[in-house]
Design an enzyme around this catalytic site. Structure first.
Site, mmCIF file in Angstrom:
data_model
loop_
_atom_site.group_PDB
_atom_site.id
_atom_site.type_symbol
_atom_site.label_atom_id
_atom_site.label_comp_id
_atom_site.label_asym_id
_atom_site.label_seq_id
_atom_site.Cartn_x
_atom_site.Cartn_y
_atom_site.Cartn_z
ATOM 1 N N ASP A 55 114.884 53.581 0.108
ATOM 2 C CA ASP A 55 113.350 53.501 0.470
ATOM 3 C C ASP A 55 112.263 52.573 -1.075
ATOM 4 O O ASP A 55 112.721 52.546 -2.368
ATOM 5 C CB ASP A 55 113.662 54.725 -0.443
ATOM 6 N N GLU A 81 113.250 49.394 2.259
ATOM 7 C CA GLU A 81 111.290 49.401 2.941
ATOM 8 C C GLU A 81 111.067 48.600 1.339
ATOM 9 O O GLU A 81 110.898 48.977 0.327
ATOM 10 C CB GLU A 81 111.464 51.105 2.695
#
Length: 585
Positions: free
Chosen positions: A262, A299
């Protein structure tokens, strides 16, 4: 030969009985462990660690650490938190689960078709076992991997997972360690890979006791979600080990096939060896020891090709990254939204560049950022990017929870789906997208600390105020917000959703069948656009001889294309998009 990694911190069940408990706590003077409340055992210092062997301990027992002032804390490397983030940890024997996936070796990166889901809202049960009940449906859909939003123990029973604080403990409300292992085992038996979303840029605010043990955080850098992890200051060696071994833990003890990291733009490290490079190297080495293919996917909000470039040219060498600007280009053009980071995504030219090159902002000026931004990803192959029309963030952030099918016509959704599944990238679907789910997907939490709960609600309102419309803010702490986000499986048997579902199934089958649609060759991908007529033609080809032409009409008027369908097979069509194929499969 290097010995394959095994977890040595936390509670380790010993072959000859008892349990060894080890914790990194460099700033602590004395430490004890309390077993099944009431029985205390002193820990001995071992360098920066504290360690003890507890002969009386068994799997299933609970334990916590006792500090000099009597304060008790769960284990930072707890494998299970059956009573939540504030309760004691539970001893788990990782060898106790009987796996049936011994023949599973993973799948090649280029074969991934992702299906992102949130465990708590995907099924009425809201559990890992609930997901298992839908695996036959997902196989029929044609996806090859499920991607779980974060499952590390978080406060309460409702959360996206990005507030996790016990990074080694699968959430108790979802089914805990056994439930997650059953899910991974069942996925592999069904021929599906498992991708786990993990958060290494911050730790959630409630139940976060890491600072009591060591210098896990730094004030040298800031993230929008909390204190930054300490990856390069004094004491960072233990923090780096904590995170890297977490990645190895999911790979080894849970057999996961890939990790989605993330928001790596919130990971700050100016060490000579960046934490992401070290993590990738260790992860791939362990996967090789295990005889499996496994991947690290990032990401990133940086449009920085160094994320993908190998270390030999100064990169981190991660296997792939999410392609946000594929979404921005199609979403902005279809909906007309031009707010915040969608600014400037308003033409077919951006769609063309997103499909044929990758990053749209590749060093030019960004109106949203008010500066030159990004680097070119033209030379990176398509399988290094994960493209999507919707995901958890984009649904909740850009449209206040509304799905794309609620914002544009189903025929326009079909154009977007065809471009996604015929692009050179790895496609990702968000749960329900395939049957035009009508339920929103909103941001929800269930913090028990009133101050944290209030700060979360207010922070969410401020962070995305540019996308908010009058009266449409959903309080993340409200139970109703979570309940509204539940999947509506009853839609699947209805006419329009079933039609959309058949369309997605056919598209995925065509992608798998035709090499020109799944070869990842951006260099064999071209697009012609007509901004005035609002038409786009996508051409894909493969060295073996297959070719595809996708004709898209974004206007409300009939369109004419410079294309002769003679000698072409019409593989799939909708009122606004047609796919023609030719050659050998």
């Amino acid at each position: 030969m290097t010995v394959p990694w095994r977890m040595s911190y936390g509670a380790t069940v010993l072959a000859d009985g008892g349990v060894q408990i080890r914790v990194w706590a460099p700033g602590v003077n004395t430490l004890a462990v309390e077993l099944n409340p009431g029985r205390h055992f002193p820990l001995q210092r071992d360098g920066e660690d504290f360690v003890a062997t507890v002969p009386q301990a068994r799997p299933g027992d609970t334990y916590c650490f006792v500090f000099e002032d009597g304060t008790t804390r769960p284990d930072p490397l707890s494998r299970s938190q059956p009573h939540g983030v504030h309760g004691p940890s539970q001893i788990v024997d990782p060898e106790a689960f009987v796996w049936a996936d011994h023949a599973w070796k993973g799948i090649a990166l280029e074969d991934y078709i992702f299906y992102e889901l949130h465990t708590g809202t995907f099924t009425p049960e809201g559990t890992f076992d609930g997901v298992v009940s839908k695996l036959s449906y997902l196989r029929e859909l044609g996806v090859t991997a499920i991607e779980l939003m974060p499952v590390a123990e978080f406060p309460g029973a409702r959360n996206w997972g990005y507030d996790g604080v016990d990074l080694y403990a699968p959430h108790s409300a979802y089914g805990g360690p056994e439930g997650l292992k059953r899910l991974v085992n069942a996925c592999h038996q069904a021929g599906l890979a498992v991708v786990l979303d993990v958060v290494y840029n911050h730790v959630g605010p409630e139940g976060n006791y890491l600072s009591d043990f060591g210098p896990y955080f730094t004030d040298q850098y800031r993230t929008p979600w909390g204190r930054a992890m300490n990856y390069d200051a004094a004491g960072s060696d233990g923090v780096r080990r904590f995170v890297i071994e977490n990645a190895l833990y999911w790979l080894t003890e849970y057999h996961v096939d890939a990790l989605r990291l993330d928001a790596i733009h919130g990971i700050f490290d100016f060490s000579a060896l960046h934490i992401l490079s070290e993590l990738r190297e260790r992860f791939h080495k362990q996967a090789a020891h295990l005889g499996r293919q496994a991947w690290i996917i990032a990401e990133s909000d940086l449009n920085d090709v160094r994320v993908l470039n190998p270390a030999t040219v100064g990169g981190y060498g991660l296997d792939a990254q999410w392609h946000d600007e594929f979404h921005h280009a199609l979403y902005g053009y279809l909906t007309g939204s031009n707010r915040a980071y969608l600014a400037g995504f308003d033409s077919l030219e951006q769609i063309q560049k997103a499909i044929t090159e990758g990053f749209v902002h590749d060093g030019g000026y960004s109106a949203f950022r008010r500066k030159r931004f990004g680097s070119s990803s033209r030379d990176q192959p398509g399988q290094r990017f994960v493209a999507f029309l919707q995901n958890h963030d984009q649904i909740a952030n850009t449209s206040q929870g509304s799905r794309l099918s609620q914002l544009v016509s189903l025929d326009q959704c079909k154009i977007a789906a065809m471009l996604l599944l015929c692009s050179p990238y790895l496609p990702l679907l968000f749960m329900g997208e395939e049957f035009a789910e009508t339920a929103p997907f909103l941001f929800f939490t269930s913090h028990g600390d009133p101050a944290v709960a209030q700060a979360t609600s207010e922070g969410r309102r401020v962070e995305f105020e540019e996308f908010a419309l009058a009266g449409d803010f959903a309080d993340p702490q409200a139970l109703e917000t979570f309940e509204r986000s539940q999947m509506t499986w009853s839609l699947v048997g209805q006419s329009q959703p079933s039609s959309m579902l058949r369309y997605y199934r056919e598209l995925i089958a065509l992608r798998k069948r035709w090499p020109c649609l799944h070869n990842g060759r951006k260099d064999l991908t071209t697009i012609q656009i007509d901004e005035q007529a609002r038409t786009l033609r996508l051409n894909r080809s493969d060295p073996a001889g297959s070719r595809a032409v996708i004709l898209c009409n974004f206007s409300t008027q009939p369109a004419e294309f410079d294309f002769d369908p003679a000698n072409w097979e019409l593989a799939l069509s909708s009122p606004l998009a047609s796919l023609y194929v030719q050659g050998s499969r």
